[in-house]
Design an enzyme around this catalytic site. Structure first.
Site, PDB file in Angstrom:
ATOM      1  N   ASP A 115      45.756  41.672  42.998  1.00  0.00           N
ATOM      2  CA  ASP A 115      45.978  42.641  41.923  1.00  0.00           C
ATOM      3  C   ASP A 115      47.152  43.563  42.248  1.00  0.00           C
ATOM      4  O   ASP A 115      47.552  43.722  43.398  1.00  0.00           O
ATOM      5  CB  ASP A 115      44.714  43.466  41.669  1.00  0.00           C
ATOM      6  CG  ASP A 115      44.205  44.175  42.915  1.00  0.00           C
ATOM      7  OD1 ASP A 115      44.291  43.595  44.018  1.00  0.00           O
ATOM      8  OD2 ASP A 115      43.711  45.312  42.797  1.00  0.00           O
ATOM      9  N   GLU A 157      41.291  44.544  44.260  1.00  0.00           N
ATOM     10  CA  GLU A 157      41.055  45.260  45.524  1.00  0.00           C
ATOM     11  C   GLU A 157      41.363  46.741  45.382  1.00  0.00           C
ATOM     12  O   GLU A 157      40.772  47.570  46.081  1.00  0.00           O
ATOM     13  CB  GLU A 157      41.911  44.651  46.642  1.00  0.00           C
ATOM     14  CG  GLU A 157      41.603  45.173  48.041  1.00  0.00           C
ATOM     15  CD  GLU A 157      42.275  46.512  48.370  1.00  0.00           C
ATOM     16  OE1 GLU A 157      41.710  47.281  49.180  1.00  0.00           O
ATOM     17  OE2 GLU A 157      43.360  46.776  47.816  1.00  0.00           O
TER      18      GLU A 157
END
Length: 403
Positions: free
Chosen positions: A85, A143
Site C-alpha cells: 500500500d 500496512e
C-alpha cells in the site's frame, strides 16, 4: 540440493534485477492507498500465476494475495511477507517513475518490497525441485493503516500450515548494503490517544469567570511526561508524545474546549498497561482539579515486533552470507511500529531492515517524505536475505544442510 540454490542465489537474483526494478517503477507510478488497493493485488496475482505456483489466493483478508510454492520433497513451510500500500502524500520527485496519482505516492518503499519478493518468487519457482518443504509468499495490503491488513490476513488463514515467517523493510536511513535486525524486541507497541477537555469559555479580560481549557490542556501535556520520568524504570522504554493540540481561534476569547491527540510507544505488556492507566489518571485528575471535565479515547494499535531468537539467528546468518559480516548489525530497538507483529504472534519469525539510502542517487530523505526514494540495488539484497533465510530454515527442518 537446497545448498546449491543457496550458493547460487545471488547470481540468480542478479539476472532478475532489471525486472524487479521495472515492477517497482510501475508500482511507484500507480500507487494505491490502504484498503483501496485493486490494480496492485491484481497485478501481483497475475505475475504469480505466471510462475505456475501450486496455489494463488486473492482477496485474502480483503485485498491480500497468498502464493504457495511446494518443493520437490516434503519438509517445513516458511512464509515470506511483503506489503504494497501507498500513502496520501504528493510525490515531489522529478524522476521518470514519479507517481501519476495526485496526492498518493509510495513514500515508504512498499513498492520495492513487493517487486523484490516477486523476483525471489520467480527464482525459487524455477528451482522448486531443489526445495525440501514449501514457501508461502504473502503480499499484504494496508500496512499503513491501524488496524492494518496483517491481522485481517491472519484471521483469513494466510498462515495456515506455516511454521515460521520472515519479513524485510527497505530502510533509507541506513546506507545501501547495511543490514539491521535484532534478537527479541525490535519495534514497539503503538497506541494512540484522543483527549477532549471541556472548560468554560469567556472573555479574555475576565478570566476569573472562566475555566481555561488551554491552561488545563497545557498542564496535562507537561504532566504526561512524568509517566516516563517518574512512573517507569529508566531501564525500560516508554514514549508519550502529544502530537496535536487544538483550541480557540481568537485573541480575546478564552477557549471553552481543547482537543489533543498523541501516541504512546512501549515494548513490554506491563509497561503498556501502566502507561495507559497513568495517562487516563493524569488527564481526568488534572482536569477535575482545575474545574474542567475530560474524556479520553485510547486505541490499542500494533503490538510490538518481537523476533524469536532462533529465527533471528537464521536471518542474521543469511544477512552475513548476503552482505558480509561487517555490514550486518544487531540493532537497538526502535519505537516505530509495524503490523508484521501480528504474524509473529502466531508463528516464530524475524524481521529485518535492509539499508536503501544513497546520497549519489538522492536517496537521502526519510520515510513518509514527499521526496522519498531508494537505491534500487537494495531490492536484490533484500530478496537474497529473505531467500537465504527461507532456504536455511527449510534445510534445518530436514536435518541440516544437504549434501
Amino acid at each position: 540440493m537446497s545448498e546449491w540454490l543457496s550458493s547460487n542465489l545471488k547470481e540468480l537474483l542478479r539476472a532478475e534485477e532489471d525486472q524487479m526494478i521495472a515492477w517497482r517503477r510501475h508500482l511507484h507510478q500507480y500507487p494505491e492507498l490502504s484498503f483501496q488497493e485493486e490494480k496492485t493485488p491484481a497485478m501481483i496475482a497475475e505475475i504469480l500465476n505466471g510462475f505456475e505456483l501450486d496455489e494463488v489466493r486473492t482477496q485474502v483478508g480483503g485485498r491480500g494475495v497468498r502464493g504457495l510454492l511446494c518443493g520437490g520433497a516434503p519438509g517445513p513451510t516458511v512464509a515470506l511477507r511483503a506489503d504494497f500500500d501507498a500513502l496520501p502524500i504528493q510525490d515531489q520527485k522529478e524522476v521518470s517513475y514519479k507517481s501519476q496519482v495526485p496526492g498518493v505516492m509510495h513514500a515508504c518503499g512498499h513498492d520495492a518490497h513487493t517487486a523484490s519478493l516477486l523476483g525471489l518468487a520467480r527464482v525459487l519457482a524455477r528451482h522448486r525441485h531443489l526445495l525440501s518443504g514449501n514457501i508461502v509468499f504473502i503480499f499484504q495490503h494496508a500496512e499503513e493503516e491501524n488496524p492494518g491488513g496483517a491481522i485481517q490476513m491472519v484471521e483469513d488463514g494466510v498462515l495456515e500450515g506455516v511454521d515460521a515467517i520472515f519479513g524485510a523493510h527497505l530502510w533509507s536511513p541506513a546506507p545501501v548494503g547495511k543490514i539491521l535486525t535484532a534478537p527479541g524486541p525490535m519495534m514497539a507497541n503503538v497506541d494512540d490517544f484522543y483527549i477532549e477537555i471541556k472548560g468554560r469559555g469567556g472573555h479574555a479580560a475576565l478570566p476569573e469567570q472562566t475555566v481555561d481549557s488551554i491552561v488545563v490542556g497545557s498542564h496535562i501535556v507537561a504532566t504526561l511526561q512524568t509517566i516516563a520520568s517518574r512512573n517507569v524504570s529508566p531501564l525500560e522504554s516508554v514514549v508519550v508524545t502529544v502530537g496535536s493540540f487544538r483550541a480557540g481561534d481568537s485573541t480575546n476569547v478564552i477557549a471553552d474546549t481543547c482537543k489533543m491527540s498523541g501516541t504512546v510507544r512501549t515494548f513490554l505488556p506491563e509497561i503498556r498497561d501502566l502507561a495507559e492507566h497513568r495517562l487516563k489518571e493524569i488527564v481526568i485528575g488534572t482536569a477535575t482539579m482545575m474545574g474542567a471535565t475530560a474524556a479520553v479515547h485510547y486505541d490499542h494499535g500494533y503490538p510490538a515486533v518481537i523476533n524469536t531468537l532462533h529465527e533471528a539467528s537464521i536471518l542474521r546468518d543469511a544477512a552475513v552470507a548476503a552482505a558480509g559480516e561487517e555490514q550486518v548489525e544487531w540493532m537497538k530497538p526502535t519505537m516505530g511500529g509495524e503490523d508484521f507483529s501480528y504474524y509473529l504472534q502466531r508463528v516464530p519469525g524475524a524481521f529485518v531492515f535492509i539499508g536503501a539510502g544513497n546520497p549519489e542517487k538522492n536517496a537521502i530523505y526519510p520515510h513518509h517524505h514527499p521526496l522519498f526514494d531508494i537505491d534500487e540495488s537494495a531490492m536484490k539484497i533484500s530478496a537474497e536475505v529473505l531467500g537465504l533465510s527461507a532456504l536455511n530454515y527449510l534445510m534445518q527442518g530436514t536435518g541440516g544442510e544437504e549434501a
